[in-house]
Design a protein around this motif. Structure first.
Motif, PDB file in Angstrom:
ATOM      1  N   ASN A 176     -59.920 -59.744  42.531  1.00 59.02           N
ATOM      2  CA  ASN A 176     -58.827 -58.883  42.947  1.00 59.02           C
ATOM      3  C   ASN A 176     -57.582 -59.291  42.164  1.00 59.02           C
ATOM      4  OD1 ASN A 176     -56.796 -57.442  44.239  1.00 59.02           O
ATOM      5  ND2 ASN A 176     -57.715 -57.674  46.272  1.00 59.02           N
ATOM      6  N   ILE A 177     -57.171 -58.425  41.264  1.00 57.95           N
ATOM      7  CA  ILE A 177     -56.060 -58.757  40.386  1.00 57.95           C
ATOM      8  C   ILE A 177     -54.781 -58.985  41.180  1.00 57.95           C
ATOM      9  CG2 ILE A 177     -54.667 -57.950  38.445  1.00 57.95           C
ATOM     10  CD1 ILE A 177     -57.503 -58.714  37.734  1.00 57.95           C
ATOM     11  N   GLN A 178     -54.589 -58.245  42.276  1.00 60.43           N
ATOM     12  CA  GLN A 178     -53.380 -58.409  43.080  1.00 60.43           C
ATOM     13  C   GLN A 178     -53.316 -59.788  43.720  1.00 60.43           C
ATOM     14  OE1 GLN A 178     -53.307 -55.170  45.842  1.00 60.43           O
ATOM     15  NE2 GLN A 178     -52.795 -53.612  44.281  1.00 60.43           N
ATOM     16  N   ASP A 179     -54.466 -60.280  44.200  1.00 63.03           N
ATOM     17  CA  ASP A 179     -54.486 -61.635  44.789  1.00 63.03           C
ATOM     18  C   ASP A 179     -54.159 -62.687  43.749  1.00 63.03           C
ATOM     19  OD1 ASP A 179     -55.113 -60.523  47.191  1.00 63.03           O
ATOM     20  OD2 ASP A 179     -57.283 -60.913  47.034  1.00 63.03           O
ATOM     21  N   ILE A 180     -54.690 -62.510  42.544  1.00 60.27           N
ATOM     22  CA  ILE A 180     -54.409 -63.475  41.479  1.00 60.27           C
ATOM     23  C   ILE A 180     -52.934 -63.452  41.115  1.00 60.27           C
ATOM     24  CG2 ILE A 180     -54.875 -64.062  39.076  1.00 60.27           C
ATOM     25  CD1 ILE A 180     -57.688 -63.092  39.459  1.00 60.27           C
ATOM     26  N   SER A 181     -52.337 -62.287  41.064  1.00 58.95           N
ATOM     27  CA  SER A 181     -50.911 -62.185  40.741  1.00 58.95           C
ATOM     28  C   SER A 181     -50.059 -62.840  41.830  1.00 58.95           C
ATOM     29  CB  SER A 181     -50.529 -60.704  40.587  1.00 58.95           C
ATOM     30  OG  SER A 181     -51.277 -60.099  39.541  1.00 58.95           O
ATOM     31  N   ARG A 182     -50.448 -62.627  43.094  1.00 61.12           N
ATOM     32  CA  ARG A 182     -49.696 -63.231  44.180  1.00 61.12           C
ATOM     33  C   ARG A 182     -49.816 -64.761  44.170  1.00 61.12           C
ATOM     34  NH1 ARG A 182     -51.643 -60.393  47.738  1.00 61.12           N
ATOM     35  NH2 ARG A 182     -53.317 -61.773  48.477  1.00 61.12           N
TER      36      ARG A 182
END
Length: 357
Positions: free
Chosen positions: A328-334
């Motif tokens: 999940n790209i959003q989790d990695i960014s967060r």
């Protein structure tokens, strides 16, 4: 006037529901105080440990002195005689208990003092040493015995005040002990004043009308035990307060604004020193030709190796599969954002760590 057990139960039943919740609330407030101020439990300071050891030894000494073998001899209990016994008979019984049936100089001095019933009742109030050794006291002036007994009456309190002063000394124990200095002085003075008042207001003549030994009020010996036990309890109480406050378990004081500012400035200075050290190392590596070539060669080799790895078929398929189904790209960014924010400690965390440390 004696208080019956029924009266005590009635008072407890009436006041219990009122006082118990307040006591529990006060206890919880004390326990939650350190955490509310951002403090955590810390280990016992070696200086505080020495102060606690001193108070423990003093308490043990008081308990040993309060035992019957350490108390001065009571002639009436030793000879099992009533207060109205003739003087010659009393000391004849006493001489039979002495080695070689010979009275000591203190016994002889007491015999000369036992001239009437007043002197015997004063003996039960002030003890054998005062009655035997006072050079100016007479039974016609009972207050003279009190004046002579006053230094020996205050000496245990003075000794205990010295011990508590050492245990709460800012020079020897630090701030953990000095915060209780005023409380120890006030408590010792109040206890000493109460002791003096009880001894001075005691009605020694009440023993004159008690014909049997079991009915006599051995005031001097009873007061001596209570005095030593009270001093022991006082030392134990301040030892507990010193332990709780020094470990931040209770009664912990939050750091002042000046201490917070000083802690932040000190921590920022340490961080700046580390950054300067990193900069010096980096400048040294760049300025040195050999180190600069080794660094360039390392990153060239690293880049070439990663390109070769990423061009392999299995790696390409695994990356595509992970991007499509597992990551999940959003989790990695967060997570990356959180890591970047936490690279340097926050100001409040810096204060707390510095104060606790």
């Amino acid at each position: 006037m004696a208080v019956s057990w029924g009266t005590i139960k009635s008072v407890l039943i009436f006041f219990g529901p009122i006082l118990l919740p307040k006591a529990i609330g006060y206890y919880r407030t004390i326990r939650a105080g350190p955490s509310a101020n951002g403090l955590t439990i810390r280990p016992l300071n070696p200086k505080v440990l020495r102060a606690l050891s001193l108070l423990s030894l003093t308490t043990l000494l008081y308990l040993l002195l309060s035992l019957p073998p350490s108390a001065p001899e009571n002639l009436f209990e030793r000879t099992q005689s009533r207060l109205q016994i003739p003087t010659d008979v009393l000391f004849a019984r006493l001489s039979s208990l002495r080695p070689k049936n010979v009275l000591t100089p203190s016994d002889t001095a007491l015999r000369n003092k036992f001239v009437n019933m007043e002197s015997r009742t004063l003996y039960l109030q002030f003890g054998p040493e005062v009655l035997a050794n006072c050079p100016f006291c007479t039974s016609d002036d009972p207050r003279s015995y009190f004046y002579y007994a006053l230094p020996s009456l205050l000496s245990p309190h003075l000794l205990n005040l010295i011990v508590l002063s050492i245990a709460t000394s800012g020079l020897l124990v630090g701030l953990d002990g000095s915060k209780w200095r005023r409380a120890t002085v006030i408590s010792t003075l109040v206890l000493a004043a109460l002791d003096v008042y009880v001894v001075s207001s005691y009605n020694h003549q009440s023993n004159a009308h008690r014909p049997r030994l079991a009915e006599l009020d051995m005031f001097f010996w009873t007061a001596r035990v209570y005095r030593l036990l009270a001093l022991a309890v006082l030392d134990v109480a301040f030892a507990a307060l010193l332990y709780l406050s020094s470990t931040n378990r209770a009664f912990a004081s939050p750091p002042s604004p000046a201490e917070r500012v000083e802690a932040v400035a000190r921590r920022l200075l340490m961080t700046k020193s580390k950054i300067n050290a990193v900069g010096i190392v980096k400048n040294t590596a760049i300025r040195d030709e050999e180190l600069r070539e080794r660094m360039r060669a390392y990153w060239q080799h690293e880049g070439r190796l990663m390109r070769e790895v990423m061009e392999e078929r299995e790696v390409i398929e695994g990356v595509n599969d992970a991007l499509q189904n597992r990551i999940n790209i959003q989790d990695i960014s967060r997570d990356a954002k959180t890591y970047a924010i936490n690279m340097l400690p926050k100001a409040e965390d810096t204060v707390q760590e510095t104060v606790v440390g």
